[in-house]
Motif scaffolding. Structure first.
Motif, PDB file in Angstrom:
ATOM      1  N   ASN A   1       6.454  17.415   5.236  1.00 32.87           N
ATOM      2  CA  ASN A   1       7.830  17.194   6.059  1.00 32.87           C
ATOM      3  C   ASN A   1       7.678  16.014   7.101  1.00 32.87           C
ATOM      4  N   MET A   2       7.016  14.719   6.259  1.00 34.04           N
ATOM      5  CA  MET A   2       7.015  13.725   7.222  1.00 34.04           C
ATOM      6  C   MET A   2       7.975  12.540   6.682  1.00 34.04           C
ATOM      7  N   SER A   3       8.375  11.755   7.286  1.00 36.21           N
ATOM      8  CA  SER A   3       9.422  10.745   6.719  1.00 36.21           C
ATOM      9  C   SER A   3       9.126   9.813   5.671  1.00 36.21           C
ATOM     10  N   VAL A   4       9.684   9.684   4.772  1.00 29.83           N
ATOM     11  CA  VAL A   4       9.489   8.539   3.861  1.00 29.83           C
ATOM     12  C   VAL A   4      10.536   7.154   3.970  1.00 29.83           C
ATOM     13  N   GLN A   5      11.267   7.427   4.940  1.00 29.69           N
ATOM     14  CA  GLN A   5      12.124   6.293   5.357  1.00 29.69           C
ATOM     15  C   GLN A   5      11.520   4.769   5.076  1.00 29.69           C
ATOM     16  N   TYR A   6      12.055   4.027   4.435  1.00 28.22           N
ATOM     17  CA  TYR A   6      11.868   2.590   4.156  1.00 28.22           C
ATOM     18  C   TYR A   6      10.588   2.703   3.010  1.00 28.22           C
ATOM     19  N   LEU A   7      10.411   3.512   2.556  1.00 30.80           N
ATOM     20  CA  LEU A   7       9.399   3.650   1.495  1.00 30.80           C
ATOM     21  C   LEU A   7       9.852   3.867   0.080  1.00 30.80           C
ATOM     22  N   ILE A   8      10.928   4.406   0.159  1.00 31.81           N
ATOM     23  CA  ILE A   8      11.987   4.877  -1.238  1.00 31.81           C
ATOM     24  C   ILE A   8      13.137   4.466  -0.978  1.00 31.81           C
ATOM     25  N   ALA A   9      14.110   4.091  -1.821  1.00 36.95           N
ATOM     26  CA  ALA A   9      15.425   3.876  -1.672  1.00 36.95           C
ATOM     27  C   ALA A   9      16.207   5.041  -1.350  1.00 36.95           C
ATOM     28  N   ASP A  10      17.095   4.864  -0.318  1.00 32.30           N
ATOM     29  CA  ASP A  10      18.064   5.844   0.312  1.00 32.30           C
ATOM     30  C   ASP A  10      18.517   6.997  -0.743  1.00 32.30           C
ATOM     31  N   GLN A  11      18.974   6.103  -2.104  1.00 28.72           N
ATOM     32  CA  GLN A  11      19.662   6.851  -2.965  1.00 28.72           C
ATOM     33  C   GLN A  11      18.597   8.007  -3.546  1.00 28.72           C
TER      34      GLN A  11
ATOM     35  N   GLN B   1       0.801  -1.096  -0.041  1.00 28.56           N
ATOM     36  CA  GLN B   1       0.027   0.174  -0.010  1.00 28.56           C
ATOM     37  C   GLN B   1       0.752   1.278   0.013  1.00 28.56           C
ATOM     38  N   ILE B   2       1.905   1.237  -1.018  1.00 28.15           N
ATOM     39  CA  ILE B   2       2.656   2.205  -1.003  1.00 28.15           C
ATOM     40  C   ILE B   2       2.517   2.817  -2.320  1.00 28.15           C
ATOM     41  N   SER B   3       2.144   4.310  -2.586  1.00 27.12           N
ATOM     42  CA  SER B   3       2.192   4.934  -3.600  1.00 27.12           C
ATOM     43  C   SER B   3       2.967   6.110  -3.785  1.00 27.12           C
ATOM     44  N   SER B   4       3.115   6.821  -5.110  1.00 33.14           N
ATOM     45  CA  SER B   4       3.993   7.738  -5.331  1.00 33.14           C
ATOM     46  C   SER B   4       3.118   9.004  -4.713  1.00 33.14           C
ATOM     47  N   SER B   5       1.757   8.989  -4.611  1.00 30.40           N
ATOM     48  CA  SER B   5       1.002   9.958  -4.236  1.00 30.40           C
ATOM     49  C   SER B   5       1.184  10.216  -2.594  1.00 30.40           C
ATOM     50  N   ILE B   6       1.227   9.212  -2.036  1.00 34.93           N
ATOM     51  CA  ILE B   6       1.320   9.172  -0.538  1.00 34.93           C
ATOM     52  C   ILE B   6       2.736   9.569  -0.194  1.00 34.93           C
ATOM     53  N   ILE B   7       3.668   9.157  -0.885  1.00 40.68           N
ATOM     54  CA  ILE B   7       5.196   9.785  -0.453  1.00 40.68           C
ATOM     55  C   ILE B   7       5.347  11.243  -1.060  1.00 40.68           C
ATOM     56  N   ARG B   8       4.568  11.789  -2.023  1.00 39.95           N
ATOM     57  CA  ARG B   8       4.516  13.160  -2.523  1.00 39.95           C
ATOM     58  C   ARG B   8       3.833  13.675  -1.170  1.00 39.95           C
TER      59      ARG B   8
END
Length: 191
Positions: free
Chosen positions: A168-178, A155-162
Motif C-alpha cells: 500500500n505504498m505510492s507508485v506515483q511518478y513510477l507508472i503512468a496515471d492511466q 532504477q525502476i522495476s516492475s518487481s519494485i512497483i508490485r
C-alpha cells in the motif's frame, strides 16, 4: 529503398512502468528507428510468474502506458503462442512474417551478461541487431555484436512497483496515471 528499422522491447510488463517508456524512447532517438514494438512475453524462460495478473491485463496496461507515443506499438506474437517465450523462436517467426524489416532487439545490461545462456544465441545474432542499454550494477561487456546505447540510469522495476503496491505504498511518478487507474479499477497487485 531503405528497410524499415524496428526496435523490439520484450518483457513481462507486469506492470509496465515509466522506465520501459524512457528506455524505448532513448533507443528510438539514438538509433533513429522507425518504431519500437513492445512485446509482452507469454512465459519468460528465466522468470517465474508470481503476480495475479492475466495476459489481457498486462496487454491493456501496456496499451495505456504507450498510448501517447506515435512510434510505440505492441507486438503480440509471443502472447499468441503457448509455452516459454524464447527470443530465437520469436525472431524466426517475425523474420518470416516481415522479411523486409531490420529488427533491433533491445536488452538491458543484465540480459547482456545472460546472453551466453540464450537459446540458439549464435543463430540469433545473425537474425537481429542486438541493442544493449546500461543498467545499474551490470556490465555491458560481451563478445557478442551489440550496439550499446547509453541511457539515463533508471532504477525502476516492475518487481519494485508490485512490492510497493502489495504494501500500500505510492507508485506515483513510477507508472503512468492511466496504468495506475487500471490497476485500482481491476484490483491488481493486492490493491
Amino acid at each position: 529503398m531503405k528497410k524499415k528499422q524496428v526496435g523490439i522491447l520484450g518483457g513481462t510488463f507486469d506492470p509496465p512502468h515509466l522506465g520501459h517508456v524512457i528506455l524505448a524512447n532513448e533507443v528510438l532517438q539514438a538509433l533513429k528507428l522507425d518504431e519500437i514494438r513492445f512485446m509482452p512475453n507469454q512465459e519468460p524462460p528465466h522468470k517465474m510468474k508470481v503476480a495475479d495478473v492475466t495476459n489481457n491485463d498486462r496487454l491493456n496496461m501496456l496499451k495505456l502506458a504507450i498510448a501517447d507515443h506515435p512510434k510505440f506499438v505492441i507486438e503480440t506474437i509471443e502472447l499468441e503462442r503457448t509455452g516459454p517465450s524464447y527470443t530465437y523462436d520469436t525472431m524466426v517467426l517475425l523474420k518470416e512474417r516481415e522479411p523486409d524489416i531490420d529488427f533491433y532487439f533491445i536488452i538491458g545490461a543484465d540480459m547482456i551478461e545472460y546472453l551466453p545462456k540464450w537459446k540458439n544465441i549464435e543463430q540469433l545474432v545473425q537474425l537481429v541487431n542486438f541493442v544493449g542499454v546500461n543498467r545499474p550494477k551490470y556490465s555491458h561487456i560481451t563478445h557478442y555484436p551489440i550496439t550499446f546505447v547509453e541511457i539515463p540510469d533508471i532504477q525502476i522495476s516492475s518487481s519494485i512497483i508490485r512490492e510497493r503496491l502489495y504494501h500500500n505504498m505510492s507508485v506515483q511518478y513510477l507508472i503512468a496515471d492511466q496504468v495506475w487507474d487500471y490497476i485500482k479499477e481491476h484490483h491488481l497487485y493486492g490493491t
